[in-house]
Design a protein around this motif. Structure first.
Motif, PDB file in Angstrom:
ATOM      1  N   LEU A  11    -111.677   0.118  -6.608  1.00 19.89           N
ATOM      2  CA  LEU A  11    -111.775   1.508  -6.182  1.00 19.89           C
ATOM      3  C   LEU A  11    -110.704   2.348  -6.861  1.00 19.89           C
ATOM      4  N   LYS A  12    -111.115   3.486  -7.375  1.00 22.55           N
ATOM      5  CA  LYS A  12    -110.183   4.487  -7.869  1.00 22.55           C
ATOM      6  C   LYS A  12    -110.294   5.660  -6.910  1.00 22.55           C
ATOM      7  N   ILE A  13    -109.219   5.917  -6.164  1.00 19.65           N
ATOM      8  CA  ILE A  13    -109.234   6.936  -5.126  1.00 19.65           C
ATOM      9  C   ILE A  13    -108.339   8.092  -5.543  1.00 19.65           C
ATOM     10  N   GLN A  14    -108.907   9.301  -5.534  1.00 17.52           N
ATOM     11  CA  GLN A  14    -108.163  10.511  -5.856  1.00 17.52           C
ATOM     12  C   GLN A  14    -108.226  11.447  -4.656  1.00 17.52           C
ATOM     13  N   LYS A  42    -109.484  25.141   3.623  1.00 21.31           N
ATOM     14  CA  LYS A  42    -108.297  24.346   3.329  1.00 21.31           C
ATOM     15  C   LYS A  42    -108.540  22.925   3.791  1.00 21.31           C
ATOM     16  N   GLY A  43    -108.120  21.963   3.000  1.00 17.61           N
ATOM     17  CA  GLY A  43    -108.242  20.573   3.424  1.00 17.61           C
ATOM     18  C   GLY A  43    -108.251  19.628   2.243  1.00 17.61           C
ATOM     19  N   TRP A  44    -108.452  18.367   2.552  1.00 15.02           N
ATOM     20  CA  TRP A  44    -108.441  17.311   1.546  1.00 15.02           C
ATOM     21  C   TRP A  44    -109.840  17.040   1.042  1.00 15.02           C
ATOM     22  N   GLN A  45    -109.968  16.976  -0.272  1.00 15.21           N
ATOM     23  CA  GLN A  45    -111.196  16.526  -0.899  1.00 15.21           C
ATOM     24  C   GLN A  45    -110.865  15.189  -1.565  1.00 15.21           C
ATOM     25  N   ILE A  46    -111.624  14.176  -1.242  1.00 15.56           N
ATOM     26  CA  ILE A  46    -111.360  12.819  -1.725  1.00 15.56           C
ATOM     27  C   ILE A  46    -112.462  12.419  -2.689  1.00 15.56           C
ATOM     28  N   ARG A  47    -112.076  11.738  -3.759  1.00 17.18           N
ATOM     29  CA  ARG A  47    -113.042  11.143  -4.684  1.00 17.18           C
ATOM     30  C   ARG A  47    -112.804   9.640  -4.709  1.00 17.18           C
ATOM     31  N   ILE A  48    -113.862   8.893  -4.465  1.00 16.01           N
ATOM     32  CA  ILE A  48    -113.814   7.436  -4.567  1.00 16.01           C
ATOM     33  C   ILE A  48    -114.752   7.058  -5.699  1.00 16.01           C
ATOM     34  N   ASN A  49    -114.181   6.500  -6.761  1.00 13.75           N
ATOM     35  CA  ASN A  49    -114.931   6.175  -7.983  1.00 13.75           C
ATOM     36  C   ASN A  49    -115.738   7.377  -8.471  1.00 13.75           C
ATOM     37  N   GLY A  50    -115.132   8.567  -8.384  1.00 12.02           N
ATOM     38  CA  GLY A  50    -115.747   9.782  -8.900  1.00 12.02           C
ATOM     39  C   GLY A  50    -116.701  10.472  -7.944  1.00 12.02           C
ATOM     40  N   ARG A  51    -116.986   9.868  -6.805  1.00 11.26           N
ATOM     41  CA  ARG A  51    -117.926  10.451  -5.849  1.00 11.26           C
ATOM     42  C   ARG A  51    -117.159  11.247  -4.790  1.00 11.26           C
ATOM     43  N   TYR A  63    -129.304  23.339   0.544  1.00  8.51           N
ATOM     44  CA  TYR A  63    -128.577  22.963  -0.662  1.00  8.51           C
ATOM     45  C   TYR A  63    -127.274  22.259  -0.287  1.00  8.51           C
ATOM     46  N   PRO A  64    -126.765  21.369  -1.139  1.00 11.65           N
ATOM     47  CA  PRO A  64    -125.483  20.714  -0.827  1.00 11.65           C
ATOM     48  C   PRO A  64    -124.374  21.745  -0.635  1.00 11.65           C
ATOM     49  N   ASP A  65    -123.584  21.552   0.393  1.00 10.26           N
ATOM     50  CA  ASP A  65    -122.476  22.449   0.695  1.00 10.26           C
ATOM     51  C   ASP A  65    -121.179  21.680   0.491  1.00 10.26           C
ATOM     52  N   TRP A  66    -120.491  21.963  -0.604  1.00 14.95           N
ATOM     53  CA  TRP A  66    -119.275  21.226  -0.956  1.00 14.95           C
ATOM     54  C   TRP A  66    -118.027  21.878  -0.387  1.00 14.95           C
ATOM     55  N   THR A  67    -118.180  22.832   0.547  1.00 14.51           N
ATOM     56  CA  THR A  67    -117.007  23.480   1.129  1.00 14.51           C
ATOM     57  C   THR A  67    -116.374  22.650   2.235  1.00 14.51           C
ATOM     58  N   TYR A  68    -117.046  21.604   2.697  1.00 15.70           N
ATOM     59  CA  TYR A  68    -116.471  20.765   3.754  1.00 15.70           C
ATOM     60  C   TYR A  68    -115.268  20.009   3.224  1.00 15.70           C
ATOM     61  N   ARG A  69    -114.240  19.874   4.054  1.00 16.83           N
ATOM     62  CA  ARG A  69    -113.021  19.153   3.691  1.00 16.83           C
ATOM     63  C   ARG A  69    -112.554  18.331   4.887  1.00 16.83           C
ATOM     64  N   TYR A  70    -111.757  17.309   4.594  1.00 14.11           N
ATOM     65  CA  TYR A  70    -111.083  16.584   5.664  1.00 14.11           C
ATOM     66  C   TYR A  70    -109.858  17.396   6.054  1.00 14.11           C
ATOM     67  N   ALA A  84    -106.881  11.353   5.522  1.00 14.94           N
ATOM     68  CA  ALA A  84    -108.092  11.824   4.843  1.00 14.94           C
ATOM     69  C   ALA A  84    -108.722  10.698   4.025  1.00 14.94           C
ATOM     70  N   ILE A  85    -107.893   9.886   3.360  1.00 11.03           N
ATOM     71  CA  ILE A  85    -108.411   8.756   2.582  1.00 11.03           C
ATOM     72  C   ILE A  85    -109.060   7.734   3.516  1.00 11.03           C
ATOM     73  N   GLU A  86    -108.431   7.471   4.659  1.00  9.10           N
ATOM     74  CA  GLU A  86    -109.022   6.551   5.638  1.00  9.10           C
ATOM     75  C   GLU A  86    -110.384   7.055   6.099  1.00  9.10           C
ATOM     76  N   ASN A  87    -110.488   8.362   6.367  1.00  7.81           N
ATOM     77  CA  ASN A  87    -111.768   8.944   6.796  1.00  7.81           C
ATOM     78  C   ASN A  87    -112.826   8.828   5.700  1.00  7.81           C
ATOM     79  N   ALA A  88    -112.434   9.058   4.451  1.00  8.55           N
ATOM     80  CA  ALA A  88    -113.386   8.962   3.337  1.00  8.55           C
ATOM     81  C   ALA A  88    -113.863   7.523   3.153  1.00  8.55           C
ATOM     82  N   LEU A  89    -112.953   6.562   3.259  1.00 10.10           N
ATOM     83  CA  LEU A  89    -113.347   5.155   3.146  1.00 10.10           C
ATOM     84  C   LEU A  89    -114.312   4.782   4.271  1.00 10.10           C
ATOM     85  N   GLN A  90    -114.050   5.292   5.451  1.00  6.57           N
ATOM     86  CA  GLN A  90    -114.955   5.039   6.579  1.00  6.57           C
ATOM     87  C   GLN A  90    -116.323   5.660   6.324  1.00  6.57           C
ATOM     88  N   ASP A  91    -116.352   6.905   5.821  1.00  9.90           N
ATOM     89  CA  ASP A  91    -117.628   7.559   5.500  1.00  9.90           C
ATOM     90  C   ASP A  91    -118.385   6.813   4.418  1.00  9.90           C
TER      91      ASP A  91
END
Length: 97
Positions: A11-14, A42-51, A63-70, A84-91
């Motif tokens: 995993l590459k996590i950003q 305002k919030g965290w946007q996480i990318r896991i392997n570019g996703r 349409y996809p709404d990319w305004t959501y953040r952790y 935020a990373i823990e939440n993204a991994l869980q999602d």
């Protein structure tokens, strides 16, 4: 950050804190922006392997709404970033070794 998932997937996590303003279009037929209804996100946007995460949210038109953040209670801090990373991994249904 790099990690290995329990299934062996590397995993590459950003993580990026964003503080962005979004404007609404007045009409679907032109590019005039409505200055009155500016939305600050305002919030965290996480990318896991570019996703991007969080995922799966849509606007009122489907349409996809990319305004959501952790937005953890800890905010823009290392502790907030970890949450935020823990939440993204869980999602993503991933666990790290």
């Amino acid at each position: 950050m790099r990690a290995i998932a329990t299934n062996g997937l590397p995993l590459k996590i950003q993580a990026e804190w964003t503080d962005t303003d979004y404007w609404n279009r007045r009409s679907n037929y032109n590019d005039d922006l409505d200055v009155v209804n500016v939305v600050n996100v305002k919030g965290w946007q996480i990318r896991i392997n570019g996703r991007k995460y969080p995922r799966g949210h849509t606007d009122g038109e489907g349409y996809p709404d990319w305004t959501y953040r952790y937005t953890p209670r800890e905010g823009n801090s290392e502790q907030g970033k970890r949450k935020a990373i823990e939440n993204a991994l869980q999602d993503a249904r991933l666990t790290v070794v």
